[in-house]
Scaffold this motif. Structure first.
Motif, PDB file in Angstrom:
ATOM      1  N   VAL A 156       0.832  -1.200   0.000  1.00  0.00           N
ATOM      2  CA  VAL A 156       0.000   0.000   0.000  1.00  0.00           C
ATOM      3  C   VAL A 156       0.871   1.256   0.000  1.00  0.00           C
ATOM      4  N   LEU A 157       1.926   1.267   0.797  1.00  0.00           N
ATOM      5  CA  LEU A 157       2.829   2.419   0.802  1.00  0.00           C
ATOM      6  C   LEU A 157       3.486   2.612  -0.563  1.00  0.00           C
ATOM      7  N   ASP A 158       3.867   1.525  -1.198  1.00  0.00           N
ATOM      8  CA  ASP A 158       4.473   1.623  -2.535  1.00  0.00           C
ATOM      9  C   ASP A 158       3.478   2.190  -3.548  1.00  0.00           C
ATOM     10  N   ARG A 159       2.227   1.744  -3.469  1.00  0.00           N
ATOM     11  CA  ARG A 159       1.226   2.250  -4.405  1.00  0.00           C
ATOM     12  C   ARG A 159       0.928   3.728  -4.135  1.00  0.00           C
ATOM     13  N   ILE A 160       0.952   4.140  -2.869  1.00  0.00           N
ATOM     14  CA  ILE A 160       0.782   5.564  -2.565  1.00  0.00           C
ATOM     15  C   ILE A 160       1.904   6.375  -3.187  1.00  0.00           C
ATOM     16  N   ASP A 161       3.117   5.835  -3.178  1.00  0.00           N
ATOM     17  CA  ASP A 161       4.226   6.521  -3.845  1.00  0.00           C
ATOM     18  C   ASP A 161       3.922   6.717  -5.327  1.00  0.00           C
ATOM     19  N   GLU A 162       3.328   5.720  -5.957  1.00  0.00           N
ATOM     20  CA  GLU A 162       2.972   5.847  -7.373  1.00  0.00           C
ATOM     21  C   GLU A 162       1.903   6.916  -7.599  1.00  0.00           C
ATOM     22  N   LEU A 163       1.023   7.081  -6.620  1.00  0.00           N
ATOM     23  CA  LEU A 163      -0.127   7.973  -6.771  1.00  0.00           C
ATOM     24  C   LEU A 163       0.062   9.322  -6.092  1.00  0.00           C
ATOM     25  N   GLN A 164       1.240   9.592  -5.573  1.00  0.00           N
ATOM     26  CA  GLN A 164       1.419  10.749  -4.689  1.00  0.00           C
ATOM     27  C   GLN A 164       1.072  12.082  -5.337  1.00  0.00           C
ATOM     28  N   GLU A 165       1.179  12.189  -6.646  1.00  0.00           N
ATOM     29  CA  GLU A 165       0.878  13.472  -7.296  1.00  0.00           C
ATOM     30  C   GLU A 165      -0.590  13.864  -7.146  1.00  0.00           C
ATOM     31  N   TYR A 166      -1.453  12.892  -6.846  1.00  0.00           N
ATOM     32  CA  TYR A 166      -2.885  13.180  -6.734  1.00  0.00           C
ATOM     33  C   TYR A 166      -3.305  13.549  -5.318  1.00  0.00           C
ATOM     34  N   ALA A 167      -2.426  13.375  -4.339  1.00  0.00           N
ATOM     35  CA  ALA A 167      -2.792  13.598  -2.940  1.00  0.00           C
ATOM     36  C   ALA A 167      -2.746  15.078  -2.586  1.00  0.00           C
ATOM     37  N   TYR A 171     -11.404   2.213  -9.454  1.00  0.00           N
ATOM     38  CA  TYR A 171     -10.368   3.162  -9.063  1.00  0.00           C
ATOM     39  C   TYR A 171     -10.808   4.579  -9.389  1.00  0.00           C
ATOM     40  N   ARG A 172     -10.361   5.527  -8.563  1.00  0.00           N
ATOM     41  CA  ARG A 172     -10.820   6.904  -8.691  1.00  0.00           C
ATOM     42  C   ARG A 172      -9.748   7.843  -9.226  1.00  0.00           C
ATOM     43  N   THR A 173      -8.477   7.498  -9.078  1.00  0.00           N
ATOM     44  CA  THR A 173      -7.430   8.366  -9.616  1.00  0.00           C
ATOM     45  C   THR A 173      -7.251   8.088 -11.105  1.00  0.00           C
ATOM     46  N   PRO A 174      -6.800   9.074 -11.875  1.00  0.00           N
ATOM     47  CA  PRO A 174      -6.546   8.832 -13.298  1.00  0.00           C
ATOM     48  C   PRO A 174      -5.552   7.687 -13.527  1.00  0.00           C
ATOM     49  N   TYR A 175      -4.512   7.610 -12.711  1.00  0.00           N
ATOM     50  CA  TYR A 175      -3.523   6.544 -12.872  1.00  0.00           C
ATOM     51  C   TYR A 175      -4.168   5.187 -12.620  1.00  0.00           C
ATOM     52  N   GLY A 176      -4.942   5.090 -11.560  1.00  0.00           N
ATOM     53  CA  GLY A 176      -5.580   3.824 -11.242  1.00  0.00           C
ATOM     54  C   GLY A 176      -6.507   3.359 -12.340  1.00  0.00           C
ATOM     55  N   ARG A 177      -7.285   4.273 -12.871  1.00  0.00           N
ATOM     56  CA  ARG A 177      -8.216   3.891 -13.941  1.00  0.00           C
ATOM     57  C   ARG A 177      -7.467   3.443 -15.198  1.00  0.00           C
ATOM     58  N   GLU A 178      -6.376   4.134 -15.499  1.00  0.00           N
ATOM     59  CA  GLU A 178      -5.641   3.801 -16.722  1.00  0.00           C
ATOM     60  C   GLU A 178      -4.879   2.497 -16.600  1.00  0.00           C
ATOM     61  N   ALA A 190      -4.832   2.776  -3.603  1.00  0.00           N
ATOM     62  CA  ALA A 190      -3.639   2.039  -3.177  1.00  0.00           C
ATOM     63  C   ALA A 190      -4.018   0.751  -2.464  1.00  0.00           C
ATOM     64  N   ASP A 191      -5.064   0.809  -1.636  1.00  0.00           N
ATOM     65  CA  ASP A 191      -5.488  -0.371  -0.879  1.00  0.00           C
ATOM     66  C   ASP A 191      -6.075  -1.439  -1.800  1.00  0.00           C
ATOM     67  N   LEU A 192      -6.734  -1.010  -2.887  1.00  0.00           N
ATOM     68  CA  LEU A 192      -7.357  -1.953  -3.815  1.00  0.00           C
ATOM     69  C   LEU A 192      -6.468  -2.317  -4.998  1.00  0.00           C
ATOM     70  N   ALA A 193      -5.256  -1.797  -5.038  1.00  0.00           N
ATOM     71  CA  ALA A 193      -4.375  -2.062  -6.179  1.00  0.00           C
ATOM     72  C   ALA A 193      -4.073  -3.544  -6.336  1.00  0.00           C
ATOM     73  N   VAL A 194      -4.129  -4.311  -5.251  1.00  0.00           N
ATOM     74  CA  VAL A 194      -3.873  -5.748  -5.334  1.00  0.00           C
ATOM     75  C   VAL A 194      -4.830  -6.437  -6.300  1.00  0.00           C
ATOM     76  N   LEU A 195      -6.011  -5.888  -6.495  1.00  0.00           N
ATOM     77  CA  LEU A 195      -6.977  -6.505  -7.405  1.00  0.00           C
ATOM     78  C   LEU A 195      -6.466  -6.523  -8.842  1.00  0.00           C
ATOM     79  N   ALA A 196      -5.514  -5.650  -9.147  1.00  0.00           N
ATOM     80  CA  ALA A 196      -4.962  -5.569 -10.498  1.00  0.00           C
ATOM     81  C   ALA A 196      -3.636  -6.300 -10.622  1.00  0.00           C
ATOM     82  N   ALA A 197      -3.293  -7.125  -9.662  1.00  0.00           N
ATOM     83  CA  ALA A 197      -2.012  -7.839  -9.686  1.00  0.00           C
ATOM     84  C   ALA A 197      -1.967  -8.845 -10.832  1.00  0.00           C
TER      85      ALA A 197
END
Length: 242
Positions: free
Chosen positions: A81-92, A215-222, A166-173
């Motif tokens: 989850v922390l790693d995925r937050i790093d990927e998404l940090q620009e949206y926070a 997913y709600r962030t642009p990165y997550g959706r893409e 970030a918490d749901l990113a595992v669903l896309a593994a």
């Protein structure tokens, strides 16, 4: 406190915790400046926690994430989850709050209980207050932790969207990693009879697939939406065939 089981990520996690906590103490909604000394305020001039206090709180959290009843909600999940937050940090909007929420979001976890998120939020409020984090940011962390009950952030809730994605990113593994995730979830619910588990899990999967967006962030959706829907569909088909 029981000895902390060894994990290769512990030293890195302690460093990440220190950096996040110091960022939370030094910027954001509360103006930086001297704070009154408290249980965690052991730094110079009494204006914040020193390294020993920071590590003590980190180790308490790491001990929670290493509890024996966990199979999926483990230290590895925290790292992911922390790693995925790093990927998404620009949206926070408040990155420190999002990262702190990740640390606390499953800090209290008993698979047979329904109040885990609430208890985790209360733990965050207590610990962050003791550490000297400002009231507004502490409240935001607790709000984010509670949001993981539904993973349904409001439109415009940038921090909630980042944490939930970030918490749901595992669903896309990748398929093998997703299969390992699904198996770990089943192990955590080993006390539930097989038929009841299949029915309950299938209902969860159908509910996720019915959402307009996972997913709600642009990165997550893409990057995550399509593989996550594929994984959920495959698992649902396997459950239905059992």
């Amino acid at each position: 406190m029981a000895p902390l089981p060894a994990h290769p990520a512990h030293d890195d996690l302690r460093a990440r915790w220190r950096a996040t906590l110091l960022a939370a103490l030094g910027d954001g909604p509360e103006a930086p400046g001297p704070r009154a000394a408290g249980p965690g305020a052991t730094g110079p001039q009494g204006n914040g926690p020193g390294p020993t206090a920071l590590d003590r709180y980190a180790d308490d959290l790491l001990g929670r994430w290493a509890e024996p009843q966990r199979r999926y909600h483990t230290t590895d999940h925290l790292v992911a989850v922390l790693d995925r937050i790093d990927e998404l940090q620009e949206y926070a909007a408040d990155l420190a709050a999002v990262r702190l929420a990740a640390w606390f979001h499953d800090a209290v976890y008993l698979p047979d209980r329904s109040e885990n998120e609430e208890r985790s939020a209360r733990l965050a409020q207590r610990a962050l207050t003791e550490l000297g984090v400002g009231e507004a940011r502490t409240a935001e962390v607790a709000r984010l932790v509670r949001l993981t009950v539904t993973h349904d952030p409001a439109e415009g809730d940038a921090d909630g969207q980042v944490l939930c994605d970030a918490d749901l990113a595992v669903l896309a593994a990748a398929p093998d990693a997703y299969a390992a995730y699904a198996a770990a979830v089943r192990e955590e619910y080993g006390f539930v009879p097989e038929e009841l588990f299949r029915d309950g899990r299938a209902a969860v999967l159908r509910g996720l697939l019915a959402l307009p967006h996972l997913y709600r962030t642009p990165y997550g959706r893409e990057h995550w939406e399509a593989p996550a829907r594929h994984n959920l569909t495959v698992e649902l088909e396997l459950l239905s065939a059992s």
